[in-house]
Scaffold this active site. Structure first.
Site, short mmCIF file in Angstrom:
data_model
loop_
_atom_site.label_atom_id
_atom_site.label_comp_id
_atom_site.label_asym_id
_atom_site.label_seq_id
_atom_site.Cartn_x
_atom_site.Cartn_y
_atom_site.Cartn_z
N GLU A 184 0.81 -1.22 0.00
CA GLU A 184 0.00 0.00 0.00
C GLU A 184 0.85 1.28 0.00
O GLU A 184 0.43 2.30 -0.55
CB GLU A 184 -0.95 0.01 1.20
CG GLU A 184 -2.07 -1.02 1.12
CD GLU A 184 -1.70 -2.37 1.73
OE1 GLU A 184 -2.58 -3.24 1.86
OE2 GLU A 184 -0.50 -2.54 2.09
N PHE A 235 -11.97 -6.67 13.76
CA PHE A 235 -10.89 -7.17 12.90
C PHE A 235 -10.54 -6.14 11.84
O PHE A 235 -11.41 -5.62 11.15
CB PHE A 235 -11.31 -8.48 12.24
CG PHE A 235 -10.30 -9.03 11.28
CD1 PHE A 235 -9.07 -9.50 11.72
CD2 PHE A 235 -10.57 -9.08 9.92
CE1 PHE A 235 -8.14 -10.00 10.84
CE2 PHE A 235 -9.64 -9.58 9.02
CZ PHE A 235 -8.42 -10.05 9.49
N GLN A 236 -9.27 -5.82 11.74
CA GLN A 236 -8.73 -4.85 10.78
C GLN A 236 -9.38 -3.47 10.92
O GLN A 236 -9.57 -2.74 9.94
CB GLN A 236 -8.83 -5.36 9.34
CG GLN A 236 -7.88 -6.52 9.06
CD GLN A 236 -7.72 -6.84 7.60
OE1 GLN A 236 -8.62 -6.61 6.80
NE2 GLN A 236 -6.57 -7.38 7.23
N LYS A 254 -17.73 -0.35 5.41
CA LYS A 254 -18.16 -1.34 4.43
C LYS A 254 -19.67 -1.30 4.21
O LYS A 254 -20.14 -1.44 3.07
CB LYS A 254 -17.73 -2.74 4.87
CG LYS A 254 -17.95 -3.80 3.82
CD LYS A 254 -17.31 -5.13 4.19
CE LYS A 254 -17.47 -6.17 3.08
NZ LYS A 254 -16.83 -7.45 3.45
N MET A 264 24.40 8.22 2.34
CA MET A 264 24.33 9.48 3.07
C MET A 264 24.53 9.25 4.57
O MET A 264 25.14 10.10 5.25
CB MET A 264 22.99 10.17 2.81
CG MET A 264 22.96 11.63 3.22
SD MET A 264 24.17 12.66 2.34
CE MET A 264 23.29 13.01 0.83
#
Length: 583
Positions: free
Chosen positions: A53, A115-116, A165, A481
């Site tokens: 993502e 959940f999630q 949802k 760096m």
């Protein structure tokens, strides 16, 4: 279809189509499956399946930065949203217009640690330009349209829309809004004419002026870049650019002094320090530009033009502020200058000084023997590609600064890099987004062997969509760096900066379906670049460069523009003293 009852998911897709969206970058999950099903049932928007993502957001950034159109992201709830946070923050820091659609658990489960589930609105409140939690399907269409308006109006940035949802499943009517206007967010586009006239007078009378430009010139559109050239011609003023502004003014123009700041040119930094008028156009006086504030351009009057008034006097106190879109302000400045028949003040002494600073040749390097100096690799890459006007992305580190110094850009929207946040792993997905937005263009990610591994899984995305992206890795086997700072500030103690257990990048590229090329010595460099360019598919070049090369010139942290280091020979305790001053 307009006016009928539609599911929330269909409303989202319909709104995106109405807004002209043709590409979405995303990754499916349970909380966004209704939207993915709606995407499956249409053929106007293509969905690009990334492998992480974070990469979805960087790809959308690359698409937006190279096309001028907002990027769109679709991710699921919980880890999908939290994985996107780095990219969202990156876009906020660099003013990239994005709309990020995130799934959320059903409304009756919010706050139950389902959940999630995560508090996406809370998490993204301080790293997005605006965010929404949409709890009613009937509001979805209007919110999507408003989100695009906010993302693109004023100073661009990322807007997050969190969609439960059950809101995606429920039905409501959708009407395309006739006009989008936020109740409170109304950025000022046209600058105050009296302030602009004062700025023109200041510029015309200045004997040591400088135009200090940033990414706001590019965000304003191609017309702003042309108006900048017009103002530079009229005023005879030298021009310097931030990292994000490269390409807004042609690198080949004799009035261009190069990039300024920590790894900017000697002439740009000394001109900033000793000017009598600084006209800041679409930049924000970033700490990498200013150096130590009490020594920053002490004798100059300063004019700041920006569409975001929160940037005014935030870091550096200025004498005159002009709130407005840089392109509109430049247009008015050019018109006023011409209408009044103004002539610039005598700048002979100023340009004589600039010529002296240029003679320092601060970007010089020495290529000798078989070992490839990284600066030489960038210059040869530029020589081989600049006639094709490529789009260049980078990861973050030494290679990024070398690319900024040695790859010359003549046009805007050809240089895509992570400036404000400095995100390793940005370049490859950004190149994928840029390639999708510019299918006929040559797109090259200049990378380091450490940064490229942050999102190396996106090699699969390029393969899946047959994208001819090129990756050119400057492989010095260090987090370069980090190692440079450890050499200069920590007495060479390389704590965890060596890139151990590196993969065979050629074999890895081939495993993903790419062509792999390894360049080990200077006599292989031009042939390797030519082979990369001749291949019509994705190519990964592993270019082995001098391991201990450092990126100069450099302003140490806590130092001023006139305390630049041009080579390692100049260090002799200066960096350590600067570091001590920060404590």
């Amino acid at each position: 279809m307009q006016g009928r009852e539609l599911s929330g998911a269909d409303i989202i897709v319909k709104a995106l189509v109405d807004l002209g969206v043709d590409t979405i970058f995303g990754y499916p999950g349970g909380a966004v499956l209704p939207i993915y099903d709606a995407l499956f049932r249409q053929n106007k928007i293509r969905h690009i399946l990334v492998r992480h993502e974070q990469a979805a957001v960087h790809a959308a950034e690359g698409y937006a930065r190279s096309t001028g159109r907002p990027g769109v992201v679709l991710v699921t709830s919980g880890p999908g949203a939290t994985n996107a946070v780095t990219g969202i923050t990156d876009a906020l820091m660099d003013s990239i217009p994005l709309v990020v659609l995130t799934g959320q658990v059903a409304t009756h489960l919010i706050g139950s640690d389902a959940f999630q589930e995560c508090d996406t609105v809370g998490i993204t409140r301080h790293c997005s330009k605006h965010n929404y939690l949409v709890k009613e399907t009937a509001r979805l269409g209007a919110v999507i349209h408003e989100a695009f308006h906010i993302a693109t109006a004023g100073r661009p940035g990322p807007v997050v829309v969190d969609i439960p949802k059950n809101v995606q499943v429920a039905t409501a009517r959708y009407e395309k809004p006739a006009r989008i206007e936020h109740k409170t967010y109304r950025p000022r586009v046209k600058g105050d004419l009296a302030a602009i006239e004062a700025a023109v007078d200041m510029l015309a009378s200045a004997e040591r002026p400088i135009l200090y430009i940033g990414g706001g010139v590019i965000n304003s559109g191609p017309g702003a870049a042309q108006l900048l050239r017009d103002l530079a011609r009229l005023s005879h003023a030298p021009v310097t650019s931030t990292l994000m502004g490269l390409g807004a003014f042609p690198a080949s123009d004799p009035q261009f002094l190069g990039m300024l700041g920590m790894h900017g040119t000697y002439e740009a930094n000394f001109a900033m320090n000793q000017c009598d008028l600084m006209l800041c156009l679409g930049a924000r006086f970033d700490d990498r530009v200013t150096g130590r504030l009490d020594g920053f351009s002490p004798s100059s009057r300063k004019v700041h033009v920006d569409i975001d008034p929160s940037s005014f006097n935030k870091t550096v106190r200025v004498d005159l502020t002009i709130e407005g879109d840089v392109g509109h302000v430049l247009e008015d400045m050019v018109k006023l200058w011409r209408a009044r028949g103004l002539q610039p003040a005598d700048q002979q002494d100023w340009w004589s000084r600039i010529r002296g600073w240029r003679e320092k040749n601060s970007l010089a390097f020495r290529q000798e023997g078989a070992k490839i100096q990284p600066q030489h690799a960038i210059r040869r890459l530029w020589e081989a590609t600049h006639r094709r006007n490529p789009i260049i992305t980078t990861e973050v580190g030494q290679h990024q600064m070398w690319a900024a110094q040695h790859f010359d850009f003549e046009q805007p929207n050809k240089w895509l890099t992570s400036g404000g946040l400095g995100t390793m792993g940005y370049g490859l997905p950004a190149a994928i987004g840029a390639q999708l937005g510019n299918p006929g263009s040559l797109v090259i990610d200049i990378a380091g062997e450490a940064s490229i591994q942050m999102n190396i899984q996106e090699l699969a995305t390029a393969t899946q969509y047959r994208l001819p992206v090129k990756v050119f890795v400057l492989n010095n086997e260090y987090m370069g760096m980090v190692r440079q700072w450890q050499d200069l500030t920590y007495e060479g103690r390389h704590s965890q900066s060596y890139s151990d257990s590196l993969p065979d990048f050629v074999k890895l590229a081939e495993a993903y379906g790419w062509k792999g090329i390894r360049i080990e010595t200077e006599d292989q460099l031009d042939a390797g670049i030519a082979e990369m360019l001749a291949h019509d598919g994705p190519v990964f070049v592993d270019c082995l460069v001098e391991k201990h090369a450092n990126c100069f010139p450099m302003i140490p942290s806590g130092a001023t523009h006139v305390e630049m280091l041009l080579s390692p020979d100049q260090v002799s305790g200066k960096v350590a003293k600067s570091a001590e001053a920060l404590v």
